[in-house]
Design a protein around this motif. Sequence first.
Motif, mmCIF file in Angstrom:
data_model
loop_
_atom_site.group_PDB
_atom_site.id
_atom_site.type_symbol
_atom_site.label_atom_id
_atom_site.label_comp_id
_atom_site.label_asym_id
_atom_site.label_seq_id
_atom_site.Cartn_x
_atom_site.Cartn_y
_atom_site.Cartn_z
ATOM 1 N N LEU A 159 0.832 -1.194 0.000
ATOM 2 C CA LEU A 159 0.000 0.000 0.000
ATOM 3 C C LEU A 159 0.874 1.255 0.000
ATOM 4 N N SER A 160 0.572 2.206 -0.896
ATOM 5 C CA SER A 160 1.346 3.443 -0.957
ATOM 6 C C SER A 160 0.409 4.640 -1.105
ATOM 7 N N LYS A 161 0.827 5.743 -0.522
ATOM 8 C CA LYS A 161 0.076 6.994 -0.674
ATOM 9 C C LYS A 161 1.044 8.173 -0.559
ATOM 10 N N SER A 162 1.003 9.067 -1.548
ATOM 11 C CA SER A 162 1.879 10.245 -1.517
ATOM 12 C C SER A 162 1.050 11.512 -1.449
ATOM 13 N N PHE A 163 1.602 12.490 -0.786
ATOM 14 C CA PHE A 163 1.015 13.833 -0.821
ATOM 15 C C PHE A 163 2.061 14.797 -1.355
ATOM 16 N N GLY A 164 1.840 15.299 -2.550
ATOM 17 C CA GLY A 164 2.758 16.275 -3.130
ATOM 18 C C GLY A 164 4.212 15.839 -3.055
ATOM 19 N N GLY A 165 4.480 14.606 -3.454
ATOM 20 C CA GLY A 165 5.866 14.149 -3.524
ATOM 21 C C GLY A 165 6.363 13.490 -2.253
ATOM 22 N N ILE A 166 5.625 13.666 -1.140
ATOM 23 C CA ILE A 166 6.054 13.020 0.099
ATOM 24 C C ILE A 166 5.330 11.687 0.229
ATOM 25 N N ARG A 167 6.098 10.630 0.371
ATOM 26 C CA ARG A 167 5.476 9.314 0.495
ATOM 27 C C ARG A 167 5.069 9.081 1.932
ATOM 28 N N ALA A 168 3.823 9.362 2.229
ATOM 29 C CA ALA A 168 3.342 9.237 3.596
ATOM 30 C C ALA A 168 3.180 7.776 3.987
ATOM 31 N N VAL A 169 2.772 6.964 3.017
ATOM 32 C CA VAL A 169 2.696 5.518 3.224
ATOM 33 C C VAL A 169 3.463 4.896 2.073
ATOM 34 N N ASN A 170 4.471 4.072 2.402
ATOM 35 C CA ASN A 170 5.386 3.607 1.377
ATOM 36 C C ASN A 170 5.457 2.085 1.367
ATOM 37 N N ASP A 171 4.745 1.486 0.429
ATOM 38 C CA ASP A 171 4.866 0.052 0.201
ATOM 39 C C ASP A 171 4.642 -0.762 1.474
#
Lengths: 286, 252, 317
Positions: free
Chosen positions: B11-23
């Motif tokens: 699971l991944s989620k980015s906000f404006g280039g910042i990977r808040a949740v990374n793999d």
Amino acid sequence: MDIGQILVNGLVLGALYACLAVGFSLVWGVLNVINMLHGSFIVLGGYLTFFAWHSFGIHPLVSLPFVALLLFGIGYLVQYLFVNKVVTAPVLTTLTLTFGLDMILYNIMTVFFSATPRRVTLDLGTLSFFGITMPVDRLFGMALALALTGLLYYVMRKSRIGRAIVAVRMDRAAATLMGIRVNHIYAITFGVGALMAGAAGAIFAMVFPITTNLTGMYIGKAFVVCVIGGLGSVPGALVGGLALGLIESISGHFFGPQHSLTVGFLVMLFILLVKPTGLVGKRGYE
Amino acid sequence: MSEEILRLESLSKSFGGIRAVNDVSLSLKKGEIVGLIGPNGAGKTTLVNVITGVHPADAGTVHFMGENVTRQRPYQAARRGLCRTFQIVQPFPENSVLDNVAAGAVFGGAVPSLKQARERAMDLLEFVGLQDVASQPASALTLPNRKRLELAKSLAMKPKVLMLDEVNAGLSSGEIDGALDLIRRIAEQGVTILIIEHLMKVVLGVSERIVVLDRGAVIAEGPPMEVVKDERVIEAYLGSKYAQRLKEKTHG
Amino acid sequence: MITRTGLILFAIWVVILATTPLHADNYIVRTAIMISMYSVLALSWNFIGGFTGYPSFATVAFFGLGAYVGAIAQRNGVPMVVAWMLATIVVGAFAAALGSILLRLKGHYFAIGSIAVVEVCRLVISSWRSVTGGGDGLNIPLLRWSPDDVAIFFLMVMLVLMIIVFALNAFVSRHRLGFGLHCIRQNEDAADMVGINTTLYKVIAFTLSALFVGTAGAAYASWVGYIDPTDSFSILMTVKVPVMVLLGGAGTVLGPVIGAASFVVLEEIFWSNFLDWNRAILGMVIVFLIFFLPGGLLRVSFRKVRDRLKGREGVAT
């Protein structure tokens, strides 16, 4: 009509729209209040300018600063006495309040000035360049509108009051802690909004006939400009104003002038849904 | 052991280039209590938000009871029994405490009538110890009581998985013990619990397994006592310099 | 939620309005029709503005649209009552479609968006000359009855609509829909989290706020026999309706009825006594309402009003 003429018409109109909307945008952005009085402020400014010229022969350029200052005073008082008391209430309350106040002002104006269209005729002739013709008074109005909008931008960035307004907009609580009198700043902001409306009205009176029946239309234009450009910033109002001017001029050419307003509103609805911050809008930045 | 109930895959989620949740990949088994810890800004709350559909995931999948629910909306998560509490409590301020819980029961818990929902809400308020303030507006509650209300509200939705986002933050140590006791009692009813905490010591006692998140990624996973000794975990919490010193001290 | 007393009061009120033709002159009957019509509008607005807390100014768009759909249908030979039903359906569908787009906006943006909808409707109707008659407006075939019978008929029509919308209000306020809308008003994110399908609920509320406004618009068109874009989509009317609800008490079932009645009566008094100043006086009523009756007439506390007039209480929020 060729494309150059359409674009020039649009830009001239757009500069006027920017000046018309910038005060409304400031009040909305800083106070979070939709000021329904804005249209009447514009018409009041226009009427005062007209009567100064018509009855006393005072040139609009001379009366403009006084008209603007008078409206500043009215705006300051309206905010200080009324709107400040409910400024944190939901939008329905503040919008309804300013609408009620607008009904009062509107009524006063129709009784004292009647709804007859009034216009200052300066007879400056027209100017032609590259096959584009433009009445000089319109160009003059555009220059004045841009100059005033630019002046407001400068004041917002450089003056103490301007910085204080921006600070209050960004964080009301923190601004209070810094020793800023928020209610005073709110009243000044509302005053500046009215001042710009009055100045826009003075300019409009030189270019178009002014009548009380136009208050609703002016408010409508201010909505559209704010939403297209982005709230609460001078550049936003400028971009929004120029965009609306061009939209109206271009769509007026293709679909007929009676539809240009509809197209403006439709563009606004579209922007509201896809990018509610507007074209150059960014929260918390002047 | 027993069957798997929630599975996250890459699971991944980015906000404006910042990977808040990374793999992030993670699996929860039915009935277990898992602690999710990590320093401030590690992406714990974002992970919960992605699981419940507040933020759509950029990549990866969420499976709940064998069903792919990656694209669900928050209300669907609630109705499925994938429930959460908020770090910053979110009551309906004008509603009574009872009606706050009843809202959970009637919408999330599929209780058919408002009357039944209120009855069920009253039972739950007794369970969390709020029966005496049931008729007060939620805005009048103290912080510990608001946290309990949040808990009762999620329980009303008949959760199968309950994600508790910092239910203990801002509580005194005595209040924390009370809250942990409550959590154990919830788990005894067969509810799977993911307890999200910033303070490591709170979860150590209650969790069977701990997952450590740092900068959006899982950096360690295992039984509590092993995880706390993990070098990367110490580094994430205390900074590399301190971790180095600690290592020198213990070994030298 | 409505109490037994509230229900009885409403029933008495309906009887008072319904019996006006028996003992009062045409002017009073006309006022009774206006009161019932505005009650329909205010009670409808209550679904979105009162229960759900979304500041909608789109009411007059639904009213005008209903008037035009009804008028155009009637002019094309559709029987009157069928034309009204058609208007109801078209306006309901329009509101549902519009709501699913517009309700993504919140607060000020929603307010502006709903005002823009009114403007777009007015402009489209004004310029679509071939169908709507443009700025010249439309004539609608009048009923060939005696004027008194016509007035009684339309009074009954508006009263029936008012009773329907009132019953819907009472029903929704007890039902899980009303409970859910109330949650959305307080905290939409939390409402989503407890399992409320917020989008669906809001669209339902928005559609309910439009449905019978469309019917009322069509019936109004048949009653007056002539409509034009400026009157049918007046911005003044769009603000009047929320003001009525605020005047009575937003989110309650009886409030909109009380608000609509008092507002129409006040307006009539000002119109007949202060022709030049009626708008300013209405403005003053609004300002007074916001400062001194923030909860509406239903929640009035006379002691507080007195204290505020004496300036003992500071900021009204």
